[in-house]
Design an enzyme around this catalytic site. Structure first.
Site, PDB file in Angstrom:
ATOM      1  N   PHE A 124       0.873  -1.170   0.000  1.00 34.86           N
ATOM      2  CA  PHE A 124       0.000   0.000   0.000  1.00 34.86           C
ATOM      3  C   PHE A 124       0.912   1.223   0.000  1.00 34.86           C
ATOM      4  CE2 PHE A 124      -2.499   3.490   1.601  1.00 34.86           C
ATOM      5  CZ  PHE A 124      -3.472   3.489   0.621  1.00 34.86           C
ATOM      6  N   ARG A 383      -5.360   3.733  -9.706  1.00 35.13           N
ATOM      7  CA  ARG A 383      -4.622   2.776  -8.878  1.00 35.13           C
ATOM      8  C   ARG A 383      -3.860   1.867  -9.838  1.00 35.13           C
ATOM      9  NH1 ARG A 383      -4.595   4.232  -3.353  1.00 35.13           N
ATOM     10  NH2 ARG A 383      -3.182   5.463  -4.597  1.00 35.13           N
TER      11      ARG A 383
HETATM   12  N1  PM9 Z   1      -6.089   4.756   2.215  1.00 31.65           N
HETATM   13  C1  PM9 Z   1      -7.446   5.318   0.366  1.00 31.65           C
HETATM   14  O1  PM9 Z   1      -8.029   6.173  -0.307  1.00 31.65           O
HETATM   15  C2  PM9 Z   1      -6.324   7.175   1.624  1.00 31.65           C
HETATM   16  C3  PM9 Z   1      -4.960   7.579   1.230  1.00 31.65           C
HETATM   17  S1  PM9 Z   1      -4.338   6.973  -0.276  1.00 31.65           S
HETATM   18  C4  PM9 Z   1      -5.323   7.684  -1.411  1.00 31.65           C
HETATM   19  O2  PM9 Z   1      -7.587   4.102   0.151  1.00 31.65           O
HETATM   20  C5  PM9 Z   1      -4.537   1.299   4.038  1.00 31.65           C
HETATM   21  C6  PM9 Z   1      -4.915  -0.084   3.638  1.00 31.65           C
HETATM   22  C7  PM9 Z   1      -5.154   2.387   3.479  1.00 31.65           C
HETATM   23  C8  PM9 Z   1      -4.764   3.699   3.857  1.00 31.65           C
HETATM   24  C9  PM9 Z   1      -5.307   4.848   3.260  1.00 31.65           C
HETATM   25  C10 PM9 Z   1      -3.736   3.822   4.830  1.00 31.65           C
HETATM   26  C11 PM9 Z   1      -3.267   5.156   5.291  1.00 31.65           C
HETATM   27  C12 PM9 Z   1      -3.153   2.707   5.360  1.00 31.65           C
HETATM   28  N2  PM9 Z   1      -3.567   1.467   4.956  1.00 31.65           N
HETATM   29  O3  PM9 Z   1      -4.886   7.776   4.922  1.00 31.65           O
HETATM   30  O4  PM9 Z   1      -3.109   7.854   6.623  1.00 31.65           O
HETATM   31  O5  PM9 Z   1      -6.123   2.208   2.585  1.00 31.65           O
HETATM   32  O6  PM9 Z   1      -5.411   7.402   7.323  1.00 31.65           O
HETATM   33  O7  PM9 Z   1      -4.201   5.703   6.117  1.00 31.65           O
HETATM   34  C13 PM9 Z   1      -6.598   5.719   1.451  1.00 31.65           C
HETATM   35  P1  PM9 Z   1      -4.412   7.294   6.262  1.00 31.65           P
END
Ligand code: PM9
Length: 458
Positions: A124, A383
């Protein structure tokens, strides 16, 4: 006769949204450098950029916010959050952070030494960033099916134990600080791991003295798929399955902006008290005092309530994933290539197949997301090759096997009619796909480039 189902909530407050003209959107996407992250939300009609922090909170969460204890130290709101995490996930030690990447930063800095290898089930973006920033190298040990957009394997999030064993035998277990195990793997299309696989990986890691650190950001959605697909779990409640997933780990990082039903927040949770003390020492330097980390008291109140609410009954997650599946099946019926099985948090369009007239270095997924926006004001996210970044050794684009556009569904925000508008728009763009042109960078950031990169038409 099958009977219709409906969401287990009714709407109490609405936020108006407006449709713009095609002419306006054609200009806006050029101004945004063909990057949907750079659009202003006022120019978006239906916002499927992300399910992160976009949830509609419940009346209980909003009312809990008024109870927020904003004391600098020892706030009651923190202890409510500790209890909620303990009751639902079973972890004893809680380190509250401003969001998921704050937890990833602390975990990576504490456990990874330069030259270490971190095996995980697909990268990720932010997780790998922090692993590499700490001097580690991420190695993908997910099952091959996860990289095959046409495979309908039900547990594409599984770790391939042979791949994991090969990594550990190659570098030695002392160079593997932990296994990074993501639940309901985001970049694979929101695909779950089976409980059997989670148990096997944990057992193998125990034998070899390697901790298992979950990315439990979407453990709830993973639990739903286990309940629906895995033998022996049909009679288990979602709460029981979430708990069982966490039981097979030594800790977790969580972005609470997803499953946990809040707009901001996250945490690192561990079992080892010594590791927790070290994490708290870092927390006070980078996030905030150990009893609030990166959150206000009111944020911790909403989060504690959100964590309990997500597992209070099975209806919430059934409706949440049900809505994603509704959109997915409409697109399948329209002949649009999508990742199957349909994932937990969004529908992933197979942009590589849809725009097979473009080379992957012309960024088909970026171009497709822009084309859908121009058609209807629906905002999705790339993505694929842009998100994967460049290989640090060769400097070349990584050209991942999955070149996808993610239509991510916020929780409790949109109705079935919104999904109908989305599927009609994607169907229309699919019909006219040959007219979509490729893109090239006009500005490329050094890291996490998808957030702020700009493009122009080839
Ligand atoms: N995920 C998503 O949109 C937001 C940022 S990237 C566009 O999917 C996982 C599995 C995630 C994730 C964020 C994070 C980071 C960690 N692990 O955005 O910092 O899907 O709260 O988390 C996004 P934060």
């Amino acid at each position: 006769m099958t009977r219709s189902w409906a969401e287990p909530w009714k709407i109490k407050m609405v936020e108006p949204i407006t449709m713009t003209t095609r002419d306006h959107r054609e200009r806006t996407i050029v101004d945004a450098g063909y990057n949907t992250f750079l659009l202003r939300s006022e120019d978006v009609y239906i916002d499927l950029l992300t399910d992160s922090g976009t949830t509609a909170m419940s009346d209980r969460q909003w009312s809990a916010m008024l109870l927020g204890d904003e004391s600098y130290a020892g706030a009651t709101s923190f202890y409510k959050l500790v209890d909620a995490v303990h009751d639902v996930y079973g972890y004893e030690e809680l380190i509250p952070t401003h969001q998921g990447r704050g937890a990833e930063h602390i975990l990576s800095q504490l456990l990874i030494k330069p030259g270490d290898v971190v095996p995980g089930n697909m990268y990720f973006t932010t997780t790998r960033y922090h692993q590499e920033a700490a001097g580690g190298r991420f190695v993908d040990v997910i099952v091959d099916e996860a990289h095959d957009p046409e495979s309908i394997f039900p547990f594409k999030g599984n770790i391939d134990l042979d791949k994991l064993r090969a990594v550990v035998e190659d570098v030695g277990s002392d160079r593997v600080p932990y296994v990074s195990f993501e639940t309901n793997v985001n970049m694979a299309g929101g695909q779950p791991a089976s409980m059997a696989n989670i148990k096997d990986v944990h057992a193998y890691c125990r034998e070899n003295g390697i901790p298992v650190m979950l990315d439990a950001t979407r453990a709830l959605e993973n639990a739903y798929f286990i309940q629906q697909r895995e033998k022996g779990y049909a009679g288990h409640s979602i709460a029981e399955i979430v708990r069982e997933i966490a039981d097979h780990s030594d800790g977790a990082t969580v972005s609470s902006k997803k499953d946990n039903l809040v707009n901001i927040g996250g945490f690192l949770a561990v079992r080892d008290p010594d590791l927790a003390m070290k994490a708290r020492a870092m927390l006070v330097a980078f996030e905030g005092l150990h009893t609030y980390g990166g959150m206000a008291g009111r944020d911790m109140e909403a989060l504690a309530e959100g964590i309990r609410e997500m597992v209070a009954n099975d209806d919430h997650v059934r409706a949440r994933v049900g809505q994603v599946e509704y959109l997915g099946h409409q697109l399948i019926d329209a002949g649009v290539p999508v990742i199957q099985p349909i994932g937990g948090h969004g529908v992933f369009l197979d942009a590589g197949r849809i725009l097979d007239h473009l080379d992957q270095d012309e960024f088909p997924a970026q171009a497709l997301a822009a084309a859908i926006y121009v058609d209807s004001g629906v905002r999705g996210m790339e993505r694929g090759n842009v998100s994967a970044g460049r290989d640090p050794e060769t400097g070349e684009n990584r050209r991942p096997k999955l070149e996808l556009v993610r239509l991510t569904i916020p929780r409790r925000v949109y109705t079935q009619s919104h999904m109908d508008v989305v599927s009609e728009s994607v169907g229309e763009v699919f019909e006219n796909r040959r007219s979509v042109q490729g893109l090239k960078f006009s500005y490329e950031p050094d890291s996490l480039r998808f957030f702020q990169a700009r493009f122009s038409a080839v």
